[in-house]
Design a protein around this motif. Structure first.
Motif, mmCIF file in Angstrom:
data_model
loop_
_atom_site.group_PDB
_atom_site.id
_atom_site.type_symbol
_atom_site.label_atom_id
_atom_site.label_comp_id
_atom_site.label_asym_id
_atom_site.label_seq_id
_atom_site.Cartn_x
_atom_site.Cartn_y
_atom_site.Cartn_z
ATOM 1 N N LYS A 123 -4.792 -0.241 11.051
ATOM 2 C CA LYS A 123 -3.355 -0.268 10.768
ATOM 3 C C LYS A 123 -2.654 -1.284 11.654
ATOM 4 N N GLY A 124 -1.687 -1.994 11.060
ATOM 5 C CA GLY A 124 -0.918 -2.984 11.790
ATOM 6 C C GLY A 124 -1.488 -4.382 11.721
ATOM 7 N N ALA A 125 -2.673 -4.547 11.170
ATOM 8 C CA ALA A 125 -3.290 -5.871 11.095
ATOM 9 C C ALA A 125 -2.607 -6.717 10.025
ATOM 10 N N GLN A 144 -6.332 6.830 -3.215
ATOM 11 C CA GLN A 144 -5.009 7.094 -2.652
ATOM 12 C C GLN A 144 -4.990 6.840 -1.153
ATOM 13 N N GLN A 145 -6.075 7.108 -0.459
ATOM 14 C CA GLN A 145 -6.129 6.838 0.974
ATOM 15 C C GLN A 145 -6.024 5.341 1.250
ATOM 16 N N LEU A 146 -6.625 4.537 0.391
ATOM 17 C CA LEU A 146 -6.535 3.090 0.564
ATOM 18 C C LEU A 146 -5.159 2.564 0.163
ATOM 19 N N ALA A 151 -0.019 0.155 2.762
ATOM 20 C CA ALA A 151 1.375 0.142 3.202
ATOM 21 C C ALA A 151 1.513 -0.104 4.700
ATOM 22 N N THR A 152 0.404 -0.058 5.442
ATOM 23 C CA THR A 152 0.467 -0.202 6.900
ATOM 24 C C THR A 152 -0.072 -1.548 7.380
ATOM 25 N N VAL A 153 -0.500 -2.426 6.472
ATOM 26 C CA VAL A 153 -1.069 -3.723 6.851
ATOM 27 C C VAL A 153 -0.393 -4.827 6.046
ATOM 28 N N SER A 170 -12.610 3.149 -7.406
ATOM 29 C CA SER A 170 -12.018 1.823 -7.529
ATOM 30 C C SER A 170 -10.495 1.851 -7.623
ATOM 31 N N LEU A 171 -9.889 0.832 -7.023
ATOM 32 C CA LEU A 171 -8.445 0.611 -7.135
ATOM 33 C C LEU A 171 -8.099 -0.339 -8.277
ATOM 34 N N ALA A 172 -9.085 -0.764 -9.049
ATOM 35 C CA ALA A 172 -8.885 -1.850 -10.009
ATOM 36 C C ALA A 172 -7.788 -1.567 -11.022
ATOM 37 N N GLY A 173 -7.634 -0.322 -11.430
ATOM 38 C CA GLY A 173 -6.648 -0.014 -12.459
ATOM 39 C C GLY A 173 -5.219 -0.152 -12.002
ATOM 40 N N ASN A 174 -4.978 0.035 -10.702
ATOM 41 C CA ASN A 174 -3.598 -0.011 -10.202
ATOM 42 C C ASN A 174 -3.577 -0.328 -8.711
ATOM 43 N N PRO A 175 -3.987 -1.542 -8.338
ATOM 44 C CA PRO A 175 -3.996 -1.880 -6.907
ATOM 45 C C PRO A 175 -2.589 -2.154 -6.393
ATOM 46 N N PRO A 176 -2.317 -1.884 -5.117
ATOM 47 C CA PRO A 176 -1.034 -2.286 -4.527
ATOM 48 C C PRO A 176 -0.871 -3.803 -4.590
ATOM 49 N N GLU A 177 0.358 -4.272 -4.551
ATOM 50 C CA GLU A 177 0.612 -5.707 -4.680
ATOM 51 C C GLU A 177 -0.003 -6.505 -3.545
ATOM 52 N N ASN A 178 -0.124 -5.903 -2.371
ATOM 53 C CA ASN A 178 -0.688 -6.626 -1.222
ATOM 54 C C ASN A 178 -2.177 -6.329 -1.049
ATOM 55 N N CYS A 179 -2.843 -6.001 -2.149
ATOM 56 C CA CYS A 179 -4.263 -5.627 -2.102
ATOM 57 C C CYS A 179 -5.070 -6.547 -3.011
#
Length: 320
Positions: A123-125, A144-146, A151-153, A170-179
């Motif tokens: 976190k914070g990187a 969900q953990q990822l 939100a912390t990096v 997998s996060l492929a279906g709905n990855p965060p924008e910064n992922c």
């Protein structure tokens, strides 16, 4: 930084002699998708945009993502080399132990890299790297953990090279924008030699990566083979079922040899042995190559055998 890898069969042959080796030092499927004849056009002509678009559509369906969020590259390792060069350089945190090319490529590109033993430590990187499921110990983190971690990096890279048998991770279906997600074709489909992988992420980042990779980064035969392979859902279901059972069979053999299970995925297993060097030599005398790690004197990784002859060889080797 030492950049050791599996697949170094030349080393095994130099040390133990030539012969009919079974290379279990990687997590590459030993039951590859059956490649048909390749068209003359794929060999003679430069790769076309139409061929690439066909592959992207099929791959997007397999991963469950939008086609404009997907980029084909010359292997997941190529993406690992490209990403540090298209993102603003800063502080990177890599969850370890893991595939060593992540830290090596970041360091080579000028990033300040911190190895982190726990997820909370990244976190914070400015950039965090997590391999899910992890190589070599098979650790898993639910999507969900990822997402919460993202939100912390500043930017989160999730290497999902071994996630094809585990789409639930997998996060492929709905990855965060910064992922940004990395996927390997060669491991699950057992065709690592064609050098193909995918990046799933924001379109602007994919555009920068495509420009950095240059034209024709994926060859014509690879485009043709992967388009057919990734659309063969019956084969994929069979491969997942086989490895779910076969990985447990390999665990039973290892336990019978006095080893302890230390983790793994559908495609490879990790064992805690009394002496990894001695265990590797024991298998090598039967011309079976395995993977040791420079940071552990006890860990030995084995890919999953692919047919009866391979099972007979490793069964006999572990009994002897």
């Amino acid at each position: 930084m030492q950049r050791d890898h599996g697949g170094n069969l030349d080393e095994a042959q130099m040390r133990f002699g030539p012969g009919v080796w079974i290379d279990l030092s990687t997590g590459i499927n030993r039951r590859p998708w059956p490649v048909p004849a390749i068209s003359d056009d794929a060999w003679r002509n430069l790769p076309t945009r139409q061929a690439e678009s066909r592959l992207i559509r099929v791959a997007a369906s397999w991963y469950g993502c939008a086609p404009d969020r997907l980029l084909a590259v010359a292997g997941a390792s190529a993406a690992i080399q490209l990403l540090p060069r298209v993102l603003p350089i800063g502080r990177a945190a890599v969850l370890q132990p893991t595939y060593n090319e992540h830290a090596a490529s970041l360091t080579a590109a000028g990033w300040q890299v911190t190895p982190c033993p726990a997820l909370a430590d990244v976190k914070g990187a400015d950039l965090a790297v997590v391999v899910n499921p992890n190589n070599p110990d098979g650790r898993e983190w639910p999507p969900q953990q990822l997402r919460d971690l993202a939100a912390t990096v500043g930017h989160l890279v999730v290497d999902e090279s071994f996630a094809d048998p585990r789409p639930d991770l997998s996060l492929a279906g709905n990855p965060p924008e910064n992922c940004t997600l990395l996927r390997s074709f060669g491991k699950f489909w057992g065709l690592a030699g064609i050098r193909l992988g995918f990046v799933i992420g924001a379109p602007d980042l994919l555009a920068r990566m495509a420009q950095a990779a240059g034209p024709w980064s994926v060859n014509g035969p690879a485009l043709q083979i992967a388009t057919a392979a990734m659309g063969d859902l019956a084969w994929a279901d069979d491969a997942i079922g086989y490895h779910a059972e076969a990985s447990l069979r390999l665990d039973r053999l290892a336990l019978g040899a006095g080893w302890k299970q230390a983790g793994g995925t559908h495609l490879f297993r990790l064992y805690d042995t009394p002496d990894a060097a001695a265990a590797q030599d024991r298998l090598a005398r039967a011309q079976i190559w395995s993977r040791r790690f420079p940071y552990s004197a006890r860990w030995l990784r084995l890919g999953v055998p692919g047919n009866r002859a391979e099972w007979d060889r490793i069964t006999e080797a572990l009994k002897s």
